[in-house]
Design a protein around this motif. Structure first.
Motif, short mmCIF file in Angstrom:
data_model
loop_
_atom_site.label_atom_id
_atom_site.label_comp_id
_atom_site.label_asym_id
_atom_site.label_seq_id
_atom_site.Cartn_x
_atom_site.Cartn_y
_atom_site.Cartn_z
N GLY A 19 9.88 33.00 118.94
CA GLY A 19 9.90 31.81 119.80
C GLY A 19 8.49 31.31 120.08
O GLY A 19 7.54 32.09 120.06
N GLU A 20 8.39 30.02 120.33
CA GLU A 20 7.09 29.38 120.54
C GLU A 20 6.83 29.13 122.02
O GLU A 20 7.75 29.00 122.81
N VAL A 41 24.19 53.72 121.19
CA VAL A 41 23.62 52.37 121.09
C VAL A 41 23.80 51.85 119.66
O VAL A 41 23.60 52.57 118.70
N GLN A 42 24.19 50.58 119.55
CA GLN A 42 24.37 49.96 118.23
C GLN A 42 23.32 48.88 117.92
O GLN A 42 23.00 48.62 116.78
N TYR A 43 22.87 48.21 118.95
CA TYR A 43 21.90 47.12 118.78
C TYR A 43 20.64 47.41 119.58
O TYR A 43 20.71 48.08 120.62
N VAL A 44 19.52 46.86 119.10
CA VAL A 44 18.30 46.98 119.91
C VAL A 44 17.50 45.68 119.83
O VAL A 44 17.22 45.18 118.74
N VAL A 45 17.20 45.13 121.00
CA VAL A 45 16.37 43.93 121.06
C VAL A 45 14.93 44.34 120.73
O VAL A 45 14.41 45.29 121.31
N LEU A 46 14.32 43.65 119.81
CA LEU A 46 12.94 43.98 119.42
C LEU A 46 12.08 42.73 119.44
O LEU A 46 12.49 41.66 118.98
N GLY A 47 10.90 42.87 119.99
CA GLY A 47 9.94 41.76 120.00
C GLY A 47 10.30 40.62 120.93
O GLY A 47 9.93 39.47 120.69
N HIS A 48 10.98 40.95 122.02
CA HIS A 48 11.24 39.91 123.03
C HIS A 48 9.90 39.34 123.51
O HIS A 48 8.92 40.09 123.61
N SER A 49 9.87 38.08 123.82
CA SER A 49 8.59 37.45 124.21
C SER A 49 7.98 38.10 125.45
O SER A 49 6.76 38.13 125.60
N PRO A 99 12.84 29.96 122.55
CA PRO A 99 11.62 29.23 122.94
C PRO A 99 11.15 29.74 124.30
O PRO A 99 11.95 29.79 125.25
N ILE A 100 9.91 30.15 124.39
CA ILE A 100 9.42 30.82 125.61
C ILE A 100 9.54 29.90 126.83
O ILE A 100 9.87 30.35 127.93
N TRP A 101 9.33 28.63 126.61
CA TRP A 101 9.41 27.65 127.71
C TRP A 101 10.83 27.49 128.25
O TRP A 101 11.02 26.90 129.30
N ALA A 102 11.80 28.02 127.54
CA ALA A 102 13.20 27.88 127.99
C ALA A 102 13.73 29.16 128.64
O ALA A 102 14.83 29.17 129.18
N ILE A 103 12.94 30.23 128.59
CA ILE A 103 13.43 31.52 129.11
C ILE A 103 13.28 31.59 130.63
O ILE A 103 12.17 31.47 131.15
N GLY A 104 14.41 31.75 131.27
CA GLY A 104 14.40 31.95 132.72
C GLY A 104 13.94 30.73 133.51
O GLY A 104 13.66 30.82 134.69
N THR A 105 13.85 29.60 132.85
CA THR A 105 13.32 28.40 133.50
C THR A 105 14.42 27.41 133.85
O THR A 105 14.16 26.43 134.56
N GLY A 106 15.61 27.63 133.33
CA GLY A 106 16.69 26.67 133.54
C GLY A 106 16.52 25.46 132.63
O GLY A 106 17.31 24.53 132.64
N LYS A 107 15.48 25.50 131.80
CA LYS A 107 15.18 24.39 130.90
C LYS A 107 15.63 24.81 129.49
O LYS A 107 14.92 25.55 128.80
N THR A 108 16.81 24.39 129.11
CA THR A 108 17.33 24.79 127.80
C THR A 108 16.80 23.85 126.72
O THR A 108 16.60 22.67 126.99
#
Ligand code: PGA
Length: 248
Positions: free
Chosen positions: A127-128, A87-95, A167-176
């Motif tokens: 993200g907010e 592994v080279q990268y690690v996602v940290l603190g995803h919302s 931005p949390i409101w844009a994750i998985g919502t289709g709202k970019t």
């Protein structure tokens, strides 16, 4: 000139067998020198996917790790374990980890330091919420997340990192977020990095946008001055990912 980086965040999708199928489907399509491409896969998929990515330029990423070296932390995975598996990268603190698994800026900060110590590149997320955006406290919130997440990290290390603005409101919502909204916050992140770690570090750190990135909106988002690519959820599980990588 910063190289763009497009990372797929597979989240809790794909069994090892399915993961190999997806790698086979995508690998030739997204194997490129011009953009750094990363597959951030579920922990159980890391070993088979590492094997399947051999001979490609696609990098392997994890979605989380523990901040301690080793010990009595049932169910957790260490930086050393990730490193040994390629592994080279690690996602940290995803919302999602902050919301469902109690991650805080403090635990994220510990994880960032531990990852760097082991030569892993953190993709540190910030993200907010929609409420924060509507209350006009987005910038303040993001600046705090960045400062706390990077507390005590050396400037040289920050320069090597990736920060993902999602931005949390844009994750998985289709709202970019609009290109302008995304750029505004990514520029503010670069500014706060500059204030704390200096202009050179700010110039080097790569900042991604994430939140409903798709084959249609990636081009204009990635064309913005402070957006160095994307962290892609849903669309990273489909051939559409190829389109997104092309715009990187
Ligand atoms: P999404 O997820 O592209 O499905 O909105 C992005 C992310 O959470 O990293």
């Amino acid at each position: 000139m910063r190289k763009k980086i497009v990372a797929g965040n597979w989240k809790m999708n794909k069994t090892p067998k399915e993961a190999l199928e997806l790698v086979e489907l995508l690998k030739e399509k997204v194997d490129t020198d011009t953009v750094d491409v990363v597959f951030c896969v579920p922990a159980i998929d890391i070993i088979p996917v590492a094997e399947a990515l051999k001979g490609t330029k696609i990098a392997l990423g994890a979605q989380n790790m523990h901040f301690e070296e080793s010990g009595a932390y049932t169910g957790e995975i260490s930086a050393a374990m990730l490193k040994e598996c390629g592994v080279q990268y690690v996602v940290l603190g995803h919302s999602e980890r902050r919301e469902y698994f109690g991650e805080t800026d403090e635990t994220v900060n510990k994880k960032v330091k531990k990852a760097l110590e082991h030569g892993l590149t953190p993709i540190m997320c910030c993200g907010e919420t929609l409420q924060q955006r509507e209350e006009g406290v987005t910038m303040e919130h993001i600046r705090t997340q960045i400062k706390r997440g990077l507390l005590g990290v050396a400037a040289d290390d920050v320069a090597k990192m990736v920060i993902a603005y999602e931005p949390i409101w844009a994750i998985g919502t289709g709202k970019t977020a609009t290109d302008e909204q995304a750029e505004e916050v990514c520029a503010a992140i670069r500014q706060v990095v500059g204030e704390v770690f200096g202009a050179e570090t700010a110039e080097q750190v790569r900042i991604q946008y994430g939140g409903s990135v798709n084959g249609k909106n990636a081009a204009s988002l990635f064309a913005k001055a402070d957006i160095d690519g994307g962290l892609v959820g849903g669309a990273s599980l489909k051939t559409e990912f190829e389109q997104i990588v092309k715009f990187g």
